[in-house]
Design an enzyme around this catalytic site. Structure first.
Site, PDB file in Angstrom:
ATOM      1  N   ARG A  93       5.104  -8.332   8.452  1.00  0.00           N
ATOM      2  CA  ARG A  93       4.191  -7.732   8.989  1.00  0.00           C
ATOM      3  C   ARG A  93       2.663  -8.973   8.868  1.00  0.00           C
ATOM      4  O   ARG A  93       2.498  -9.766   7.897  1.00  0.00           O
ATOM      5  CB  ARG A  93       3.457  -6.843   7.871  1.00  0.00           C
ATOM      6  CG  ARG A  93       1.950  -6.078   8.282  1.00  0.00           C
ATOM      7  CD  ARG A  93       1.598  -5.213   7.257  1.00  0.00           C
ATOM      8  NE  ARG A  93       0.781  -4.430   8.018  1.00  0.00           N
ATOM      9  CZ  ARG A  93       0.467  -3.017   7.403  1.00  0.00           C
ATOM     10  NH1 ARG A  93       1.046  -2.658   6.415  1.00  0.00           N
ATOM     11  NH2 ARG A  93      -0.350  -2.299   8.074  1.00  0.00           N
ATOM     12  N   HIS A 181      -4.150  -1.258  12.028  1.00  0.00           N
ATOM     13  CA  HIS A 181      -3.168  -0.541  11.825  1.00  0.00           C
ATOM     14  C   HIS A 181      -2.246  -0.038  12.924  1.00  0.00           C
ATOM     15  O   HIS A 181      -1.821   0.907  13.295  1.00  0.00           O
ATOM     16  CB  HIS A 181      -3.979   0.824  11.368  1.00  0.00           C
ATOM     17  CG  HIS A 181      -4.331   0.869  10.125  1.00  0.00           C
ATOM     18  ND1 HIS A 181      -5.626   1.676  10.081  1.00  0.00           N
ATOM     19  CD2 HIS A 181      -4.305   0.131   9.009  1.00  0.00           C
ATOM     20  CE1 HIS A 181      -6.187   1.375   8.591  1.00  0.00           C
ATOM     21  NE2 HIS A 181      -5.284   0.622   8.148  1.00  0.00           N
ATOM     22  N   GLY A 212      -6.879   1.953   3.448  1.00  0.00           N
ATOM     23  CA  GLY A 212      -7.661   1.564   4.527  1.00  0.00           C
ATOM     24  C   GLY A 212      -7.616   2.730   5.500  1.00  0.00           C
ATOM     25  O   GLY A 212      -6.673   3.422   5.665  1.00  0.00           O
ATOM     26  N   ASP A 283      -9.873   6.011  -5.167  1.00  0.00           N
ATOM     27  CA  ASP A 283      -8.591   6.899  -4.799  1.00  0.00           C
ATOM     28  C   ASP A 283      -9.009   8.368  -4.761  1.00  0.00           C
ATOM     29  O   ASP A 283      -9.637   8.838  -5.541  1.00  0.00           O
ATOM     30  CB  ASP A 283      -7.791   6.604  -6.364  1.00  0.00           C
ATOM     31  CG  ASP A 283      -6.381   7.259  -5.688  1.00  0.00           C
ATOM     32  OD1 ASP A 283      -6.259   8.337  -4.990  1.00  0.00           O
ATOM     33  OD2 ASP A 283      -5.190   6.520  -5.929  1.00  0.00           O
ATOM     34  N   GLU A 331      -1.512  12.514   5.032  1.00  0.00           N
ATOM     35  CA  GLU A 331      -0.251  13.139   4.913  1.00  0.00           C
ATOM     36  C   GLU A 331      -0.175  13.894   3.748  1.00  0.00           C
ATOM     37  O   GLU A 331       0.368  15.066   3.499  1.00  0.00           O
ATOM     38  CB  GLU A 331       1.060  12.189   4.702  1.00  0.00           C
ATOM     39  CG  GLU A 331       1.175  11.367   6.047  1.00  0.00           C
ATOM     40  CD  GLU A 331       2.112   9.918   5.412  1.00  0.00           C
ATOM     41  OE1 GLU A 331       3.092  10.224   4.749  1.00  0.00           O
ATOM     42  OE2 GLU A 331       2.076   9.130   6.618  1.00  0.00           O
ATOM     43  N   GLU A 379       5.414   2.227   8.951  1.00  0.00           N
ATOM     44  CA  GLU A 379       5.258   1.002   9.424  1.00  0.00           C
ATOM     45  C   GLU A 379       6.523  -0.012   9.376  1.00  0.00           C
ATOM     46  O   GLU A 379       6.810  -0.832  10.236  1.00  0.00           O
ATOM     47  CB  GLU A 379       3.899   0.219   8.847  1.00  0.00           C
ATOM     48  CG  GLU A 379       2.823   0.916   9.201  1.00  0.00           C
ATOM     49  CD  GLU A 379       1.518   1.088   8.289  1.00  0.00           C
ATOM     50  OE1 GLU A 379       1.891   1.479   6.961  1.00  0.00           O
ATOM     51  OE2 GLU A 379       0.380   0.649   8.434  1.00  0.00           O
TER      52      GLU A 379
HETATM   53  P1  AMP Z   1      -1.692   4.481   2.079  1.00  0.00           P
HETATM   54  O1  AMP Z   1      -2.893   3.229   1.874  1.00  0.00           O
HETATM   55  O2  AMP Z   1      -1.410   5.006   3.320  1.00  0.00           O
HETATM   56  O3  AMP Z   1      -0.526   3.880   0.955  1.00  0.00           O
HETATM   57  O4  AMP Z   1      -2.610   5.641   0.873  1.00  0.00           O
HETATM   58  C1  AMP Z   1      -2.790   5.517  -0.172  1.00  0.00           C
HETATM   59  C2  AMP Z   1      -4.005   6.107  -0.517  1.00  0.00           C
HETATM   60  O5  AMP Z   1      -3.704   7.667  -0.307  1.00  0.00           O
HETATM   61  C3  AMP Z   1      -4.417   6.389  -1.987  1.00  0.00           C
HETATM   62  O6  AMP Z   1      -5.433   5.306  -2.275  1.00  0.00           O
HETATM   63  C4  AMP Z   1      -5.075   7.743  -2.295  1.00  0.00           C
HETATM   64  O7  AMP Z   1      -6.180   7.778  -2.252  1.00  0.00           O
HETATM   65  C5  AMP Z   1      -4.505   8.550  -1.219  1.00  0.00           C
HETATM   66  N1  AMP Z   1      -3.544   9.844  -1.525  1.00  0.00           N
HETATM   67  C6  AMP Z   1      -2.242   9.584  -1.925  1.00  0.00           C
HETATM   68  N2  AMP Z   1      -1.848  10.813  -2.250  1.00  0.00           N
HETATM   69  C7  AMP Z   1      -2.934  11.747  -1.833  1.00  0.00           C
HETATM   70  C8  AMP Z   1      -2.965  13.053  -2.328  1.00  0.00           C
HETATM   71  N3  AMP Z   1      -2.090  13.792  -2.752  1.00  0.00           N
HETATM   72  N4  AMP Z   1      -4.313  13.400  -2.310  1.00  0.00           N
HETATM   73  C9  AMP Z   1      -5.303  12.653  -2.065  1.00  0.00           C
HETATM   74  N5  AMP Z   1      -5.143  11.433  -1.587  1.00  0.00           N
HETATM   75  C10 AMP Z   1      -4.046  10.967  -1.709  1.00  0.00           C
END
Ligand code: AMP
Length: 397
Positions: A93, A181, A212, A283, A331, A379
């Site tokens: 990447r 993205h 992000g 988060d 998701e 990805e």
């Molecule tokens: P990603 O960058 O796509 O890996 O997403 C990571 C972010 O997804 C984390 O910082 C969380 O804020 C969010 N996340 C993951 N699981 C949950 C959940 N069940 N509810 C709310 N946010 C989530």
């Protein structure tokens, strides 16, 4: 014999990796995945197989101080697992392909020179991506490598969508909207004909909501606009990045508050967004259950900006047929999806609350004028497909 491709996503202090396998006559599948984190501080290697069984979970020698040493440590582990010459190619990447790389590319010395010239456009990511390419070439001279860019999927947008409205001499220096993205959006576009054939050829806004976050306006599976622009700071509110910001604020930080360029950079990339508003966490899992007013405000702002910018991209598309949620928040959080869909009801999105709570793929009512979907992104698989195709490792991938 099965072929293996190694997929690398190298950051400043972490190296994410994915080992993909293609048994003869089959498509690429995940063999194992993991991460070396704490590079330069407390390096640690953890990996799981495709069934989530932990394969290794161990501290590494403290001399794993940089990306090259991390790649060597990873290489030693892979060799111990699969043997000496198992990996047929490496896909990386790479955050920035600039205006001239509208597709993944096999690495050559000329390509490396071009990608080095883009470092000023992505100083927090591009150097680490390139260091990983160099480290692999040093460890396994001659191994074919492929760079897959986060910007490529957005090339081909109209002149107005790509424009940053500044004088020509600045635009000629590479200042335009690039969008990011792209590997995530490309993956979603690639699965729509199978997963959601009714919308694949239509006007779709994809919401990649993770740490992000951005939106992509897709017409017939092609990107016509997106909310991330010249850098990965624009658009939606993110975990630690503010999203759209009046540029006058940045002037104020320099001129009135006397912040240095490094301080402004840290503020914009690491201390703003959900973290900056809430003062609690970047988060969403911490903020959603919190009763703290600042946490509520952060979530409200996140939802507000998503809904507002979905409206903007619907305008760019001349209407909208579907909204697709993907990435960590998209998701996994029914609450955020529900709130965004409710705020977007004026567009014609009628949420099926039960389908949303139980995380069905289609989460809108059967007669909803605009449909809503949850489609997990991948990805790494996208990078594996490109790597396999470009290196001739696969017929169909
Ligand atoms: P990603 O960058 O796509 O890996 O997403 C990571 C972010 O997804 C984390 O910082 C969380 O804020 C969010 N996340 C993951 N699981 C949950 C959940 N069940 N509810 C709310 N946010 C989530």
């Amino acid at each position: 014999m099965a072929q293996f491709a190694l997929i690398l996503n190298a950051g400043s202090s972490s190296l994410k990796f994915f080992i993909c396998k293609r048994p003869p006559g089959h498509v690429w599948e995940l063999e194992s995945r993991g991460q070396i984190d704490g590079i330069g501080t407390n390096p640690h290697l953890k990996a799981k197989d495709a069934t989530d069984k932990v394969l290794i979970d161990t501290d590494l020698a403290s001399d794993v101080k940089d990306g090259a040493k991390a790649i060597n440590a990873l290489g030693d582990w892979i060799r111990s697992l699969y043997g000496g010459s198992a990996v047929a190619g490496v896909g990386h990447r790479v955050v920035h392909g600039g205006p001239n790389y509208p597709a993944p590319v096999v690495i050559t010395p000329k390509v490396m020179d071009d990608l080095r010239a883009l470092v000023p456009l992505a100083p927090l990511h591009q150097p680490y991506n390139l260091a990983a390419l160099e480290a692999v070439a040093q460890r396994i001279p001659g191994i074919p490598q492929v760079a897959c860019f986060d910007t490529s999927f957005h090339r081909g947008q109209s002149a107005v969508a790509e424009l940053v409205p500044l004088p020509a001499e600045i635009r000629n220096a590479g200042v335009q909207r690039y969008g990011f993205h792209g590997l995530s959006y490309e993956y979603i576009a690639s699965v729509l004909p199978e997963v959601a054939p009714s919308i694949a050829g239509g006007r779709v806004v994809v919401a990649h909501l993770g740490s992000g976050a951005s939106l992509c306006a897709m017409l017939g599976g092609k990107s016509i606009d997106s909310t991330l622009g010249f850098t990965a700071l624009d658009g939606l509110c993110m975990g630690t990045r503010p999203g759209s910001l009046d540029p006058g604020v940045v002037l104020y930080l320099f001129q009135q508050l006397g912040l240095s360029a490094k301080e402004v950079e840290a503020l914009l990339y690491k201390k703003s967004g959900l973290l900056g508003i809430s003062g609690i966490s970047n988060d969403m899992r911490d903020l959603l259950p919190s009763a703290a007013p600042a946490a509520r405000l952060a979530v409200d702002y996140f939802v507000y900006q998503c809904a507002k910018q979905i409206g903007a991209l619907a305008a760019a598309l001349g209407g909208i047929d579907a909204l697709v949620f993907t990435a960590g928040i998209g998701e996994n959080s029914p609450e955020i999806r529900r709130r965004i869909c409710q705020a977007s009801a004026w567009l014609g999105i009628q949420l099926d609350t039960a389908a949303n709570e139980s995380r069905q793929t289609l989460i809108s009512m059967p007669d909803s004028p605009v449909s809503a979907w949850v489609i997990p992104t991948n990805e790494e698989l996208m990078i594996a497909r490109h790597t396999g195709r470009l290196l001739g490792l696969s017929g169909r991938s």
